[in-house]
Design an enzyme around this catalytic site. Sequence first.
Site, PDB file in Angstrom:
ATOM      1  N   MET A  26     -62.269  58.824  67.289  1.00 42.70           N
ATOM      2  CA  MET A  26     -63.382  59.249  68.147  1.00 42.70           C
ATOM      3  C   MET A  26     -63.983  58.044  68.867  1.00 42.70           C
ATOM      4  SD  MET A  26     -65.173  62.473  66.321  1.00 42.70           S
ATOM      5  CE  MET A  26     -66.197  61.586  65.157  1.00 42.70           C
ATOM      6  N   LEU A  29     -64.483  51.743  68.336  1.00 46.72           N
ATOM      7  CA  LEU A  29     -63.460  51.254  67.415  1.00 46.72           C
ATOM      8  C   LEU A  29     -63.897  50.006  66.660  1.00 46.72           C
ATOM      9  CD1 LEU A  29     -60.351  51.827  69.700  1.00 46.72           C
ATOM     10  CD2 LEU A  29     -61.370  53.362  68.006  1.00 46.72           C
ATOM     11  N   HIS A  30     -63.509  49.961  65.393  1.00 49.90           N
ATOM     12  CA  HIS A  30     -63.772  48.801  64.538  1.00 49.90           C
ATOM     13  C   HIS A  30     -62.454  48.413  63.866  1.00 49.90           C
ATOM     14  CE1 HIS A  30     -63.661  51.788  61.356  1.00 49.90           C
ATOM     15  NE2 HIS A  30     -64.697  52.427  61.886  1.00 49.90           N
ATOM     16  N   HIS A  33     -60.133  51.182  62.386  1.00 38.88           N
ATOM     17  CA  HIS A  33     -59.254  51.865  63.350  1.00 38.88           C
ATOM     18  C   HIS A  33     -58.076  50.962  63.734  1.00 38.88           C
ATOM     19  CE1 HIS A  33     -63.276  53.799  64.469  1.00 38.88           C
ATOM     20  NE2 HIS A  33     -62.536  54.854  64.169  1.00 38.88           N
ATOM     21  N   ASP A 151     -61.660  58.613  54.934  1.00 40.35           N
ATOM     22  CA  ASP A 151     -61.974  60.039  55.008  1.00 40.35           C
ATOM     23  C   ASP A 151     -60.980  60.782  54.110  1.00 40.35           C
ATOM     24  OD1 ASP A 151     -64.103  60.162  57.321  1.00 40.35           O
ATOM     25  OD2 ASP A 151     -62.553  58.784  57.978  1.00 40.35           O
TER      26      ASP A 151
HETATM   27  P1  AMP Z   1     -63.027  58.378  63.432  1.00 37.63           P
HETATM   28  O1  AMP Z   1     -63.009  57.620  64.726  1.00 37.63           O
HETATM   29  O2  AMP Z   1     -64.208  58.102  62.587  1.00 37.63           O
HETATM   30  O3  AMP Z   1     -62.725  59.844  63.622  1.00 37.63           O
HETATM   31  O4  AMP Z   1     -61.799  57.813  62.592  1.00 37.63           O
HETATM   32  C1  AMP Z   1     -60.507  57.781  63.120  1.00 37.63           C
HETATM   33  C2  AMP Z   1     -59.546  57.364  62.027  1.00 37.63           C
HETATM   34  O5  AMP Z   1     -59.919  56.080  61.537  1.00 37.63           O
HETATM   35  C3  AMP Z   1     -59.557  58.328  60.834  1.00 37.63           C
HETATM   36  O6  AMP Z   1     -58.233  58.471  60.356  1.00 37.63           O
HETATM   37  C4  AMP Z   1     -60.421  57.582  59.843  1.00 37.63           C
HETATM   38  O7  AMP Z   1     -60.140  57.922  58.503  1.00 37.63           O
HETATM   39  C5  AMP Z   1     -60.022  56.150  60.125  1.00 37.63           C
HETATM   40  N1  AMP Z   1     -61.013  55.200  59.639  1.00 37.63           N
HETATM   41  C6  AMP Z   1     -62.359  55.237  59.843  1.00 37.63           C
HETATM   42  N2  AMP Z   1     -62.957  54.223  59.187  1.00 37.63           N
HETATM   43  C7  AMP Z   1     -61.983  53.549  58.535  1.00 37.63           C
HETATM   44  C8  AMP Z   1     -61.961  52.401  57.674  1.00 37.63           C
HETATM   45  N3  AMP Z   1     -63.067  51.741  57.330  1.00 37.63           N
HETATM   46  N4  AMP Z   1     -60.764  51.988  57.181  1.00 37.63           N
HETATM   47  C9  AMP Z   1     -59.625  52.649  57.508  1.00 37.63           C
HETATM   48  N5  AMP Z   1     -59.576  53.726  58.317  1.00 37.63           N
HETATM   49  C10 AMP Z   1     -60.740  54.165  58.825  1.00 37.63           C
END
Ligand code: AMP
Length: 282
Positions: A26, A29-30, A33, A151
């Site tokens: 979404m 990005l960190h 991601h 998640d």
């Molecule tokens: P999001 O942008 O929050 O929907 O996350 C996108 C993807 O990044 C999902 O598969 C999350 O599980 C993964 N993700 C989010 N935070 C982390 C993290 N700290 N370490 C590893 N994967 C992550």
Amino acid sequence: MHIVHTLPDLRAALAAHARPAFVPTMGNLHDGHLALVRQAKPLGDAMVASIFVNRLQFLPHEDFDSYPRTWEADCAKLQAAGCDVLFAPRETDLYPEPQTFKVQPDPLLADILEGQFRPGFFTGVCTVVMKLFCAVFAGKAQGTAVFGQKDYQQLMVLRRMAQQFALPIELVAGPTQRADDGLALSSRNGYLSETERQEAVQLSLALRALAREAVAAAHALPGQVAALEQRAREALAARGWQPDYLTVRRRNDLQPPQAGDALVVLGAARLGTTRLIDNFEV
Ligand code: AMP
């Protein structure tokens, strides 16, 4: 890096690739991601990331409107991490009409934990992921998608979805990336004030403590578990948190454990207005 917004442009960009590897996000990005992007890169012949803030998985009072959108920085980070194709649909590209057909996950798995506190969340997640999978993988010989263990329940729900629909897509888990103090990286960490940011690691510490206690009480499971969970919730609440759940579950279906089960501890709690989640396999 090729940036596309529409389905036809995505299909054209992937026309010469038979085995895409895909990381949906979404945005905002960190390093969590980006670790998934780097993990996915060697798993296919084109590394595809998506950025789409999916309205379907937000409840009306949640942070859809204020969810951080950081387009320029995200593009630069993806490019540097080796992304080949960035799919960034507008809402009208992915949902040109109201999405009245939805993917309804098994309530036994999807109505507990996150699903209990965010009703409909996993229906929104499954629906958008199915749609993104169709966009990226239709007509492909093989596909891989990488999701974060951060998640944990989401990964499990999506794995069951892929299995039950016999999707020819392998789902790969990426380990949770953490800040130096142990806080799981999250786009929502940016909502935290400086004081809250110092405090935020306490969720992971509470879960680690709960994990240790669950191991010590393993022979007495499940009788002991409820008391341990309650103590963990009360300890966080005493620090000013509003815990939704801190719980010990068995790994294979996230139900309450029996003695001998492989365990995972999962938690979700609000600090001020920010809701954080974390988990550890025990
Ligand atoms: P999001 O942008 O929050 O929907 O996350 C996108 C993807 O990044 C999902 O598969 C999350 O599980 C993964 N993700 C989010 N935070 C982390 C993290 N700290 N370490 C590893 N994967 C992550």
